[in-house]
Enzyme design. Structure first.
Site, PDB file in Angstrom:
ATOM      1  N   HIS A 172       4.140   5.526   3.760  1.00 32.53           N
ATOM      2  CA  HIS A 172       2.794   6.009   4.815  1.00 32.53           C
ATOM      3  C   HIS A 172       3.082   7.862   4.311  1.00 32.53           C
ATOM      4  O   HIS A 172       4.093   8.517   5.426  1.00 32.53           O
ATOM      5  CB  HIS A 172       2.566   6.401   6.096  1.00 32.53           C
ATOM      6  CG  HIS A 172       2.032   4.160   5.968  1.00 32.53           C
ATOM      7  ND1 HIS A 172       1.888   3.922   7.774  1.00 32.53           N
ATOM      8  CD2 HIS A 172       1.521   3.501   5.088  1.00 32.53           C
ATOM      9  CE1 HIS A 172       1.889   2.553   7.366  1.00 32.53           C
ATOM     10  NE2 HIS A 172       1.891   2.292   6.116  1.00 32.53           N
ATOM     11  N   GLU A 200      -5.220  -4.102  -2.648  1.00 27.12           N
ATOM     12  CA  GLU A 200      -4.145  -3.198  -2.301  1.00 27.12           C
ATOM     13  C   GLU A 200      -3.322  -2.345  -3.426  1.00 27.12           C
ATOM     14  O   GLU A 200      -2.573  -2.920  -4.490  1.00 27.12           O
ATOM     15  CB  GLU A 200      -3.117  -2.511  -1.483  1.00 27.12           C
ATOM     16  CG  GLU A 200      -2.838  -1.709  -1.016  1.00 27.12           C
ATOM     17  CD  GLU A 200      -1.405  -1.513   0.226  1.00 27.12           C
ATOM     18  OE1 GLU A 200      -0.776  -2.324   0.516  1.00 27.12           O
ATOM     19  OE2 GLU A 200      -1.466   0.088   1.450  1.00 27.12           O
ATOM     20  N   ARG A 253      -6.935  -8.821   2.159  1.00 30.50           N
ATOM     21  CA  ARG A 253      -6.505  -6.992   1.763  1.00 30.50           C
ATOM     22  C   ARG A 253      -6.293  -7.057   0.448  1.00 30.50           C
ATOM     23  O   ARG A 253      -5.677  -7.728  -0.342  1.00 30.50           O
ATOM     24  CB  ARG A 253      -5.875  -6.536   2.539  1.00 30.50           C
ATOM     25  CG  ARG A 253      -5.163  -5.272   2.757  1.00 30.50           C
ATOM     26  CD  ARG A 253      -4.777  -4.522   3.374  1.00 30.50           C
ATOM     27  NE  ARG A 253      -3.449  -4.941   3.795  1.00 30.50           N
ATOM     28  CZ  ARG A 253      -3.043  -6.247   4.722  1.00 30.50           C
ATOM     29  NH1 ARG A 253      -3.356  -6.532   5.753  1.00 30.50           N
ATOM     30  NH2 ARG A 253      -1.545  -6.250   4.928  1.00 30.50           N
ATOM     31  N   ASP A 310      28.812  -3.387  15.788  1.00 31.44           N
ATOM     32  CA  ASP A 310      28.916  -2.689  14.482  1.00 31.44           C
ATOM     33  C   ASP A 310      29.147  -2.759  13.195  1.00 31.44           C
ATOM     34  O   ASP A 310      28.958  -2.184  12.172  1.00 31.44           O
ATOM     35  CB  ASP A 310      30.965  -2.824  14.698  1.00 31.44           C
ATOM     36  CG  ASP A 310      31.458  -3.592  14.487  1.00 31.44           C
ATOM     37  OD1 ASP A 310      30.388  -4.705  13.984  1.00 31.44           O
ATOM     38  OD2 ASP A 310      32.493  -3.682  14.149  1.00 31.44           O
ATOM     39  N   ASP A 351       3.228  -0.180  -3.155  1.00 32.35           N
ATOM     40  CA  ASP A 351       2.519  -0.348  -1.334  1.00 32.35           C
ATOM     41  C   ASP A 351       1.453  -1.636  -2.835  1.00 32.35           C
ATOM     42  O   ASP A 351       0.655  -1.021  -2.801  1.00 32.35           O
ATOM     43  CB  ASP A 351       2.545   0.661  -0.712  1.00 32.35           C
ATOM     44  CG  ASP A 351       1.534  -0.357   0.346  1.00 32.35           C
ATOM     45  OD1 ASP A 351       1.940  -1.563   0.697  1.00 32.35           O
ATOM     46  OD2 ASP A 351       0.786   0.950   1.091  1.00 32.35           O
ATOM     47  N   ASP A 362       1.448  -8.340   1.531  1.00 29.63           N
ATOM     48  CA  ASP A 362       1.218  -7.383   1.370  1.00 29.63           C
ATOM     49  C   ASP A 362       3.091  -6.770   0.924  1.00 29.63           C
ATOM     50  O   ASP A 362       4.233  -6.399   1.861  1.00 29.63           O
ATOM     51  CB  ASP A 362       1.322  -6.626   2.816  1.00 29.63           C
ATOM     52  CG  ASP A 362       0.556  -5.204   2.174  1.00 29.63           C
ATOM     53  OD1 ASP A 362       2.090  -4.383   2.141  1.00 29.63           O
ATOM     54  OD2 ASP A 362       0.520  -4.045   3.514  1.00 29.63           O
ATOM     55  N   GLU A 385      -7.069   0.424  -0.196  1.00 30.55           N
ATOM     56  CA  GLU A 385      -6.926  -0.984   0.496  1.00 30.55           C
ATOM     57  C   GLU A 385      -7.490  -1.248   2.190  1.00 30.55           C
ATOM     58  O   GLU A 385      -6.889  -2.069   2.630  1.00 30.55           O
ATOM     59  CB  GLU A 385      -5.003  -1.191   0.966  1.00 30.55           C
ATOM     60  CG  GLU A 385      -4.584   0.025   2.275  1.00 30.55           C
ATOM     61  CD  GLU A 385      -3.451  -0.270   2.615  1.00 30.55           C
ATOM     62  OE1 GLU A 385      -3.219  -1.046   3.119  1.00 30.55           O
ATOM     63  OE2 GLU A 385      -2.873   1.148   2.590  1.00 30.55           O
ATOM     64  N   TYR A 412     -11.023  -9.400   7.858  1.00 35.06           N
ATOM     65  CA  TYR A 412     -10.211  -9.876   8.537  1.00 35.06           C
ATOM     66  C   TYR A 412     -10.934 -10.923   9.378  1.00 35.06           C
ATOM     67  O   TYR A 412     -11.519 -10.301  11.024  1.00 35.06           O
ATOM     68  CB  TYR A 412      -8.970  -9.150   9.538  1.00 35.06           C
ATOM     69  CG  TYR A 412      -7.778  -8.343   8.571  1.00 35.06           C
ATOM     70  CD1 TYR A 412      -7.531  -9.003   7.438  1.00 35.06           C
ATOM     71  CD2 TYR A 412      -8.375  -7.543   7.788  1.00 35.06           C
ATOM     72  CE1 TYR A 412      -6.362  -7.656   7.097  1.00 35.06           C
ATOM     73  CE2 TYR A 412      -8.035  -6.514   7.204  1.00 35.06           C
ATOM     74  CZ  TYR A 412      -7.296  -6.568   6.313  1.00 35.06           C
ATOM     75  OH  TYR A 412      -6.452  -5.965   6.166  1.00 35.06           O
ATOM     76  N   HIS A 461      -8.528  -1.133   9.437  1.00 31.75           N
ATOM     77  CA  HIS A 461      -7.581  -0.135   9.402  1.00 31.75           C
ATOM     78  C   HIS A 461      -8.481   1.219   8.664  1.00 31.75           C
ATOM     79  O   HIS A 461      -9.088   0.738   8.011  1.00 31.75           O
ATOM     80  CB  HIS A 461      -6.546  -1.001   9.388  1.00 31.75           C
ATOM     81  CG  HIS A 461      -6.652  -1.393   7.676  1.00 31.75           C
ATOM     82  ND1 HIS A 461      -6.933  -1.461   6.422  1.00 31.75           N
ATOM     83  CD2 HIS A 461      -6.594  -3.182   7.595  1.00 31.75           C
ATOM     84  CE1 HIS A 461      -7.083  -2.230   5.956  1.00 31.75           C
ATOM     85  NE2 HIS A 461      -6.806  -3.166   6.069  1.00 31.75           N
ATOM     86  N   HIS A 467      -0.048  -6.289  10.936  1.00 32.41           N
ATOM     87  CA  HIS A 467       1.081  -5.850  10.632  1.00 32.41           C
ATOM     88  C   HIS A 467       2.473  -7.186  10.689  1.00 32.41           C
ATOM     89  O   HIS A 467       3.591  -7.023  10.425  1.00 32.41           O
ATOM     90  CB  HIS A 467       1.980  -4.676  10.966  1.00 32.41           C
ATOM     91  CG  HIS A 467       1.443  -3.726  11.027  1.00 32.41           C
ATOM     92  ND1 HIS A 467       2.123  -2.065  11.335  1.00 32.41           N
ATOM     93  CD2 HIS A 467       0.855  -2.947   9.720  1.00 32.41           C
ATOM     94  CE1 HIS A 467       0.542  -1.991  11.001  1.00 32.41           C
ATOM     95  NE2 HIS A 467       0.701  -1.906  10.003  1.00 32.41           N
ATOM     96  N   HIS A 471      -3.927   5.434   2.026  1.00 34.50           N
ATOM     97  CA  HIS A 471      -2.529   6.505   2.551  1.00 34.50           C
ATOM     98  C   HIS A 471      -2.380   7.412   2.339  1.00 34.50           C
ATOM     99  O   HIS A 471      -2.586   6.386   0.191  1.00 34.50           O
ATOM    100  CB  HIS A 471      -1.784   5.927   3.248  1.00 34.50           C
ATOM    101  CG  HIS A 471      -0.968   4.503   2.976  1.00 34.50           C
ATOM    102  ND1 HIS A 471       0.219   4.727   2.980  1.00 34.50           N
ATOM    103  CD2 HIS A 471      -1.627   2.963   3.267  1.00 34.50           C
ATOM    104  CE1 HIS A 471       0.296   3.781   2.398  1.00 34.50           C
ATOM    105  NE2 HIS A 471      -0.197   2.397   2.533  1.00 34.50           N
TER     106      HIS A 471
END
Ligand code: GLY
Ligand code: MN
Ligand code: MN
Length: 433
Positions: A350, A401, A399, A40, A255, A244, A375, A379, A339, A227, A343
């Protein structure tokens, strides 16, 4: 509660939407269902972005309904009624009377929504709603095949931000930038990724904000996982950490990504890749011009990265070969930059309307008021088996961004207060440890 926009701004959005809908329409915008994490215990509640956009309703169980049956548009917001027994457990509700200050013609109890909506859909020719948001609305409408999704009209509207929306986004970018600086300050060799996360998210909370997506804090090889958000490893002396993380202000996201060495000093191989990614990012930002195409940003970052990878000896081919098909961008540079370049950003991280849609594959034309991320990254996960990773760069994931507002005068970097030059970063890392 004070709404983040004046009533007139919500009414203006509603009227622009209504102007696109035919006679005899009913529009149903439900909010998200609550989601349970375990037994719950619920996940923190987040309202649906479309109901936030049209009327600012943040509580669970709301439905915004509009119809033009009488010849003019009438709006009604269905909300949970006051209920002392429930409020003792769950907190005070705004209730039907309290909701009358929201930008709608009328309010009613959510318990009446089903009969009201049933009546209107029975004699409306055009039903506009999005299925898959609310189980109650889905159950009512799921068997019908005459439903139109209003997002096709709302998304282009949401894509262009008003000056007040931009203020909220600027604030989210400011808090996000300061949080990244806090993270750099507390760093030291061996620090746990979770402690960097804590510095960032603690700062969001200090500012009465919260994350807009789960923070990615990837030390060393973890920075090569796009991710990654386990955030449970220690970051060793000599390793980079890729952070990130962004926050929300009135539902509007920032972001931001920064990558830096936990000991405060980039090694030569780290510096080579960092400078290349930064050069690509600056080229991508420069491409964020009013009237340009979406894809021109990706072209700009890709050209720089592919050329740089050749120069560093990672790729042994011509620039054209490195880029591959000029529409698909499928050359070998994609082994290390896998990638998209960015965006749209807004009520969703996004946000609506991203990608390379359109017949020409070039995506939307950039217009003033759009906010997007740039961004690029590179890698080199030494753990990979799909491609040979050069020894010199093995374990490096970088990265960078930023959040960019398109204006007639050129790109405005909303996250410009977040340092990204090597010297600036080296001066900050570890100073507050
Ligand atoms: N933080 C998710 C992204 O950069 O798209
Ligand atoms: Mn992003
Ligand atoms: Mn990001």
């Amino acid at each position: 509660m004070v709404l983040p926009f004046k009533s007139s701004e919500y009414i203006n959005r509603q009227e622009r939407l209504f102007a696109e809908l035919p006679e005899s329409s009913v529009l149903i915008i439900p909010t998200n269902d609550r989601k349970f994490r375990s037994n719950d215990v619920g996940y923190p509640y987040r309202a649906n972005s479309y109901i936030l956009y049209l009327c600012g309703w943040e509580e669970p169980e709301g439905v915004f309904v509009a119809n033009n049956k009488s010849g003019s548009w009438e709006t009604i917001l269905f909300v949970p009624p006051r209920d002392t027994k429930k409020e003792i457990w769950e907190g005070k509700r705004i209730g039907v009377d309290g909701a009358t200050t929201w930008p709608v013609n009328a309010t009613d109890s959510i318990e009446s929504a089903e009969s009201y909506i049933s009546e209107y859909i029975s004699d409306s020719h055009n039903i506009f709603t999005t299925l898959g948001v609310s189980s109650i609305i889905d159950d009512m409408l799921n068997n019908r095949d005459d439903i139109t999704d209003p997002r096709a009209i709302l998304d282009p509207m949401r894509r262009i931000k008003s000056s007040r929306e931009i203020e909220h986004m600027q604030e989210a970018a400011r808090i996000g930038s300061e949080a990244h600086i806090r993270a750099m300050e507390v760093a030291l060799p061996g620090i746990g990724e979770w402690r960097i996360q804590s510095a960032i998210e603690g700062y969001f909370m200090d500012c009465k904000s919260q994350w807009s997506y789960p923070s990615i804090v990837g030390g060393g090889e973890n920075g090569t996982i796009l991710h990654y958000n386990t955030n449970m490893s220690e970051v060793n002396d000599g390793e980079l950490v890729l952070v990130d993380a962004g926050c929300e202000v009135h539902g509007y996201a920032s972001d931001i990504t920064r990558t830096w060495p936990v000991n405060g000093k980039f090694t030569d191989p780290q510096k080579e890749i960092y400078e290349l990614v930064l050069k690509a990012e600056l080229a991508g930002i420069e491409a964020c011009q009013n009237g340009s195409t979406w894809v021109s940003i990706h072209t700009a970052t890709s050209q720089v990265l592919a050329a740089g990878l050749i120069e560093l000896g990672v790729l042994d081919c011509t620039l054209d070969e490195a880029i591959g098909d000029p529409v698909k961008f499928d050359g070998p540079y994609r082994n290390f930059f896998m990638h998209g370049t960015g965006h749209f950003l807004g009520l969703d991280v996004h946000d609506v309307g991203g990608g390379r849609q359109g017949d020409d594959g070039k995506g939307p034309i950039l217009e003033p008021g759009m906010v997007l991320t740039v961004e690029p990254g590179l890698y080199f996960g030494g753990w990979r088996t799909d491609v040979e990773i050069p020894e010199r760069y093995s374990g490096i994931g970088i990265r960078i961004e930023d959040d960019i507002l398109i204006t007639e005068e050129g790109p405005v970097v909303l996250s410009s207060s977040c340092p990204k030059e090597i010297q600036e970063i080296e001066m900050i890392v570890g100073t507050g440890a």
